[in-house]
Each structure stands twice: as structure tokens, then as C-alpha cells.
Design a protein around this motif. Structure first.
Motif, PDB file in Angstrom:
ATOM      1  N   THR A  46       8.000 -10.736  -4.608  1.00 22.69           N
ATOM      2  CA  THR A  46       7.381 -10.514  -3.419  1.00 22.69           C
ATOM      3  C   THR A  46       6.574  -9.355  -3.517  1.00 22.69           C
ATOM      4  N   VAL A  47       5.549  -9.010  -2.833  1.00 25.54           N
ATOM      5  CA  VAL A  47       4.733  -7.849  -2.943  1.00 25.54           C
ATOM      6  C   VAL A  47       4.298  -7.460  -1.296  1.00 25.54           C
ATOM      7  N   TYR A  48       4.490  -6.467  -0.815  1.00 26.15           N
ATOM      8  CA  TYR A  48       4.208  -5.975   0.514  1.00 26.15           C
ATOM      9  C   TYR A  48       3.034  -5.055   0.377  1.00 26.15           C
ATOM     10  N   LEU A  49       2.562  -5.098   1.778  1.00 29.57           N
ATOM     11  CA  LEU A  49       1.324  -3.951   1.856  1.00 29.57           C
ATOM     12  C   LEU A  49       1.696  -3.372   3.247  1.00 29.57           C
ATOM     13  N   GLN A  50       2.212  -2.228   3.421  1.00 27.56           N
ATOM     14  CA  GLN A  50       2.407  -1.603   4.721  1.00 27.56           C
ATOM     15  C   GLN A  50       1.176  -0.924   4.954  1.00 27.56           C
ATOM     16  N   MET A  51       0.605  -1.116   6.230  1.00 27.53           N
ATOM     17  CA  MET A  51      -0.648  -0.661   6.453  1.00 27.53           C
ATOM     18  C   MET A  51      -0.514   0.214   7.953  1.00 27.53           C
ATOM     19  N   ASN A  52      -0.671   1.499   8.002  1.00 24.96           N
ATOM     20  CA  ASN A  52      -0.536   2.404   8.927  1.00 24.96           C
ATOM     21  C   ASN A  52      -1.816   3.054   9.429  1.00 24.96           C
ATOM     22  N   SER A  53      -1.932   3.580  10.678  1.00 27.53           N
ATOM     23  CA  SER A  53      -3.392   4.262  10.832  1.00 27.53           C
ATOM     24  C   SER A  53      -4.400   3.278  10.747  1.00 27.53           C
ATOM     25  N   LEU A  54      -4.290   2.071  11.148  1.00 30.30           N
ATOM     26  CA  LEU A  54      -5.376   1.286  10.973  1.00 30.30           C
ATOM     27  C   LEU A  54      -6.756   1.586  11.664  1.00 30.30           C
ATOM     28  N   LYS A  55      -7.803   1.288  11.018  1.00 28.52           N
ATOM     29  CA  LYS A  55      -9.113   1.632  11.498  1.00 28.52           C
ATOM     30  C   LYS A  55      -9.848   0.169  11.634  1.00 28.52           C
ATOM     31  N   PRO A  56     -10.851   0.114  12.493  1.00 31.09           N
ATOM     32  CA  PRO A  56     -11.580  -0.850  12.537  1.00 31.09           C
ATOM     33  C   PRO A  56     -12.242  -1.355  11.373  1.00 31.09           C
TER      34      PRO A  56
END
Length: 121
Positions: A77-87
Motif C-alpha cells: 500500500t502507498v499513501y499520500l498525506q495531503m496537508n494545507s490543501l489549495k483549490p
């Protein structure tokens, strides 16, 4: 082999999401590099981040410092943690993996079905 993604959704700007992608049916295979790409409406698919089997990561400049890619080799499994998301992060996110078939002695490249990420302003 199938790549199954999860974790997309709608989030406000500044929020976070975590995407997951699990490779199934790879019992006689070796999973090499895995990664995430995205495609916004009217744009070409672009690389977001990749990670080798040893854990070395590479990021697009637009997500450096905000996104973190990781993997669990025991779970394929691979993950992508996405913070401070922008439009401008709004897109369909696709999982990608290079998987070597031990039976066929051939390296295949696989794509997931995609998961929608929408960031509202």
C-alpha cells in the motif's frame, strides 16, 4: 494485479486528506516504485509524488512541504498525506505502480481507477 484507491473527497482550503492505494493480486510479483499522479479538468496528467521500494521519495515542486508520500511494503500500500490543501489541488488523483512479474519476468506499469479530490475556497 489491481490498484484500488480510497480517501478522496471534498475539503475546504487549508484542510487535509489522506489517500490510500492498495495493490492486490500481486502474490508472484515484486512491487517497485509507486506513485501518485493527478489530472485536473482540461489539463494533462501530472506527477505528484513517487516513492521507491526503499522509501526514497520525489515530489512535484507544487506540493513540496505540503504532501507526504509513504508506503507499507507488507501491505502493498502507498499513501499520500495531503496537508494545507489549495483549490488548485482539485483533480482526480491516480495511483501508479511498477510491478515485476516473477512468472513472466516482465515489468508492468499499472494505474488505479482514480479518486476525486475537491478543495473548496
Amino acid at each position: 494485479v489491481q490498484l484500488v484507491e480510497s480517501g478522496g473527497g471534498l475539503v475546504q482550503a487549508g484542510g487535509s486528506l489522506r489517500l490510500s492505494c492498495a495493490a492486490s493480486g500481486s502474490t508472484r510479483s515484486i512491487i517497485n516504485a509507486m506513485g501518485w499522479y493527478r489530472q485536473a479538468p482540461g489539463k494533462q496528467r501530472e506527477l505528484v509524488a513517487t516513492i521507491t521500494s526503499g522509501g526514497s521519495a520525489n515530489y512535484a515542486d507544487s506540493v513540496k512541504g505540503r504532501f507526504t508520500i509513504s508506503r507499507d511494503n507488507a501491505k502493498n500500500t502507498v499513501y499520500l498525506q495531503m496537508n494545507s490543501l489549495k483549490p488548485e489541488d482539485t483533480a482526480v488523483y491516480y495511483c501508479n505502480a511498477d510491478i515485476f512479474s516473477l512468472q513472466k519476468e516482465f515489468l508492468y506499469n499499472y494505474w488505479g481507477q482514480g479518486t476525486q479530490v475537491t478543495v473548496s475556497s
